[in-house]
Scaffold this active site. Sequence first.
Site, PDB file in Angstrom:
ATOM      1  N   ARG A 179       0.405  -1.344  -0.339  1.00  0.00           N
ATOM      2  CA  ARG A 179      -0.032   0.164   0.086  1.00  0.00           C
ATOM      3  C   ARG A 179       1.008   1.233   0.250  1.00  0.00           C
ATOM      4  O   ARG A 179       0.668   2.392   0.767  1.00  0.00           O
ATOM      5  CB  ARG A 179      -0.889   0.146   0.897  1.00  0.00           C
ATOM      6  N   SER A 228     -10.721  -0.847   3.296  1.00  0.00           N
ATOM      7  CA  SER A 228     -10.387  -1.436   4.330  1.00  0.00           C
ATOM      8  C   SER A 228      -9.879   0.476   5.177  1.00  0.00           C
ATOM      9  O   SER A 228      -8.888   1.336   4.543  1.00  0.00           O
ATOM     10  CB  SER A 228      -8.699  -1.669   3.898  1.00  0.00           C
ATOM     11  N   GLU A 298      -5.162   3.192   6.779  1.00  0.00           N
ATOM     12  CA  GLU A 298      -4.984   3.175   4.999  1.00  0.00           C
ATOM     13  C   GLU A 298      -5.752   4.138   4.256  1.00  0.00           C
ATOM     14  O   GLU A 298      -5.512   4.258   3.494  1.00  0.00           O
ATOM     15  CB  GLU A 298      -5.331   1.269   4.275  1.00  0.00           C
TER      16      GLU A 298
HETATM   17  C1  LIG Z   1     -15.895  -1.366  -1.529  1.00  0.00           C
HETATM   18  C2  LIG Z   1     -14.178  -1.231  -1.319  1.00  0.00           C
HETATM   19  C3  LIG Z   1     -13.147  -2.494  -1.895  1.00  0.00           C
HETATM   20  C4  LIG Z   1     -12.308  -2.221  -1.812  1.00  0.00           C
HETATM   21  N1  LIG Z   1     -11.110  -3.026  -1.924  1.00  0.00           N
HETATM   22  C5  LIG Z   1      -9.438  -2.278  -2.306  1.00  0.00           C
HETATM   23  C6  LIG Z   1      -8.433  -3.545  -2.206  1.00  0.00           C
HETATM   24  O1  LIG Z   1      -8.981  -4.696  -2.413  1.00  0.00           O
HETATM   25  N2  LIG Z   1      -7.489  -3.293  -2.635  1.00  0.00           N
HETATM   26  C7  LIG Z   1      -6.790  -2.496  -2.186  1.00  0.00           C
HETATM   27  O2  LIG Z   1      -5.634  -1.775  -1.950  1.00  0.00           O
HETATM   28  N3  LIG Z   1      -7.599  -0.945  -1.947  1.00  0.00           N
HETATM   29  C8  LIG Z   1      -9.376  -1.511  -1.775  1.00  0.00           C
HETATM   30  N4  LIG Z   1      -9.851  -0.367  -2.246  1.00  0.00           N
HETATM   31  C9  LIG Z   1      -9.385   0.453  -2.059  1.00  0.00           C
HETATM   32  C10 LIG Z   1      -9.806   1.591  -2.809  1.00  0.00           C
HETATM   33  O3  LIG Z   1     -10.107   1.199  -4.592  1.00  0.00           O
HETATM   34  C11 LIG Z   1      -8.091   1.713  -3.674  1.00  0.00           C
HETATM   35  O4  LIG Z   1      -7.026   2.366  -2.673  1.00  0.00           O
HETATM   36  C12 LIG Z   1      -7.695   2.668  -4.917  1.00  0.00           C
HETATM   37  O5  LIG Z   1      -6.695   2.484  -5.182  1.00  0.00           O
HETATM   38  C13 LIG Z   1      -7.993   3.561  -4.568  1.00  0.00           C
HETATM   39  O6  LIG Z   1      -7.905   4.208  -5.886  1.00  0.00           O
HETATM   40  P1  LIG Z   1      -8.819   6.098  -7.173  1.00  0.00           P
HETATM   41  O7  LIG Z   1      -8.816   6.718  -7.260  1.00  0.00           O
HETATM   42  O8  LIG Z   1     -10.424   5.369  -5.818  1.00  0.00           O
HETATM   43  O9  LIG Z   1      -8.026   7.165  -5.314  1.00  0.00           O
HETATM   44  P2  LIG Z   1      -8.676   8.244  -4.310  1.00  0.00           P
HETATM   45  O10 LIG Z   1      -9.207   7.474  -3.063  1.00  0.00           O
HETATM   46  O11 LIG Z   1      -9.529   8.885  -5.385  1.00  0.00           O
HETATM   47  O12 LIG Z   1      -7.257   8.531  -4.063  1.00  0.00           O
HETATM   48  C14 LIG Z   1      -5.784   7.713  -3.045  1.00  0.00           C
HETATM   49  C15 LIG Z   1      -4.910   8.087  -3.711  1.00  0.00           C
HETATM   50  O13 LIG Z   1      -4.029   7.923  -4.571  1.00  0.00           O
HETATM   51  C16 LIG Z   1      -3.812   9.809  -5.006  1.00  0.00           C
HETATM   52  N5  LIG Z   1      -4.059   9.640  -6.543  1.00  0.00           N
HETATM   53  C17 LIG Z   1      -5.420   9.590  -7.560  1.00  0.00           C
HETATM   54  N6  LIG Z   1      -5.472   9.519  -9.299  1.00  0.00           N
HETATM   55  C18 LIG Z   1      -3.935  10.281  -8.226  1.00  0.00           C
HETATM   56  C19 LIG Z   1      -3.062  10.454  -9.460  1.00  0.00           C
HETATM   57  N7  LIG Z   1      -3.540  10.097 -11.471  1.00  0.00           N
HETATM   58  N8  LIG Z   1      -1.664  11.014  -9.753  1.00  0.00           N
HETATM   59  C20 LIG Z   1      -1.190  10.830  -8.422  1.00  0.00           C
HETATM   60  N9  LIG Z   1      -2.140  10.869  -7.326  1.00  0.00           N
HETATM   61  C21 LIG Z   1      -3.356   9.745  -7.818  1.00  0.00           C
HETATM   62  C22 LIG Z   1      -4.237  10.311  -3.890  1.00  0.00           C
HETATM   63  O14 LIG Z   1      -4.366  11.929  -3.787  1.00  0.00           O
HETATM   64  C23 LIG Z   1      -4.834   9.743  -3.407  1.00  0.00           C
HETATM   65  O15 LIG Z   1      -3.498   9.776  -2.441  1.00  0.00           O
HETATM   66  C24 LIG Z   1     -11.229  -0.469  -1.356  1.00  0.00           C
HETATM   67  C25 LIG Z   1     -12.205   0.935  -1.799  1.00  0.00           C
HETATM   68  C26 LIG Z   1     -13.242   0.062  -1.226  1.00  0.00           C
HETATM   69  C27 LIG Z   1     -14.933   1.345  -1.753  1.00  0.00           C
END
Ligand SMILES: Cc1cc2nc3c(=O)[nH]c(=O)nc-3n(C[C@H](O)[C@H](O)[C@H](O)COP(=O)(O)OP(=O)(O)OC[C@H]3O[C@@H](n4cnc5c(N)ncnc54)[C@H](O)[C@@H]3O)c2cc1C
Length: 312
Positions: A179, A228, A298
């Site tokens: 992560r 998580s 996380e």
């Molecule tokens: C139901 C559910 C299940 C999930 N299961 C998992 C799982 O199994 N495993 C897991 O690892 N995670 C899981 N997650 C968490 C989440 O989906 C992941 O961490 C995902 O990768 C976050 O992506 P996001 O686009 O939503 O990022 P955001 O939540 O919008 O941002 C997260 C971080 O990424 C940065 N960021 C986003 N886009 C960019 C970009 N283009 N350039 C630079 N920085 C950027 C943001 O600034 C922030 O720091 C889950 C979430 C939910 C709601």
Amino acid sequence: MSNRYVNRAFATLQKFLRENAVKDKILAKETTMRVGGPAEIFVVADSLDHLKVVLDTAQEWDLPLFIMGKGSNLLVSDSGFSGIVLRLGRDFMVKRANGSKIRAGAAATLPSLVQIASRHSLGGLCFAVGIPGSLGGALVMNAGAHGSCIGNLVANVITCSKKCELKVLEKNQISFEYRRTNLEKDDIIVEATLSLDIADMDAIKHQMEEYFAKRKNSQPLQLPNAGSVFKNPKGTSAGKLIEEAGCKSMSIGDAEVSAKHANFIVNRGHATASEVYALLRIVQKRVFEHRGIILEPEIEFIGEFDEALMLK
Ligand SMILES: Cc1cc2nc3c(=O)[nH]c(=O)nc-3n(C[C@H](O)[C@H](O)[C@H](O)COP(=O)(O)OP(=O)(O)OC[C@H]3O[C@@H](n4cnc5c(N)ncnc54)[C@H](O)[C@@H]3O)c2cc1C
């Protein structure tokens, strides 16, 4: 933040990005937890030209800039974010499979990449079934599940600095850990190429179904959440520790530690970010009192939260 600066910055953004620039946009609707106050300015950059305008404007008026993906790993405070919240749009959603590689913009969603991989008989991405993030967010978080993670698949990543300089980082220049990555905090990921394996299409579909069923059985997918809440400490799972500390089903207002998966906090309807945050800190404290382990969040906190609740 001075209102004058915000207004001047907004005028520039609106001139170039038109309806893609909005003032005082409530972020609750932009996050999977469905909580959070307004972004002073919210912009969707549909192209590299848009992105340059946003970056230049943020620099010119010295406004904090936060890049949001799908908002699936965030807790945005009730008072929102002072500055510019940027989301990548149209041109950054493009994705193309070529041989065993998929090249995609950072705004492409993981579910859409899983689908395109399966359509082209490309294996390796099945672990991402049900992770609702964007490619950019997944790379920053090194999203993973079922013993695999996005970092394992990266061939290269293209980033854009605050000065709008594009940089291609090859796989060996990036370290992906649990992560986290060593990608520059301020750089914006604009594109990445994933290297996959040619595999049997039926086997891929079977694997996807199996992983999705596992998620459905173990996670509270019917209520808003941010995945998580805490990282798993070495050798154990955060969910198990939270359950053992007696926190399952604990609630504050409409924020509740899920009865289905203790490492999820769900929004039962009208939870506020302060309630989610307070609950998270109580869970962290209880686990510490019970086992002497400080769980590391996380999910990422955006905006201001009550620091007095932090475990010292
Ligand atoms: C139901 C559910 C299940 C999930 N299961 C998992 C799982 O199994 N495993 C897991 O690892 N995670 C899981 N997650 C968490 C989440 O989906 C992941 O961490 C995902 O990768 C976050 O992506 P996001 O686009 O939503 O990022 P955001 O939540 O919008 O941002 C997260 C971080 O990424 C940065 N960021 C986003 N886009 C960019 C970009 N283009 N350039 C630079 N920085 C950027 C943001 O600034 C922030 O720091 C889950 C979430 C939910 C709601």
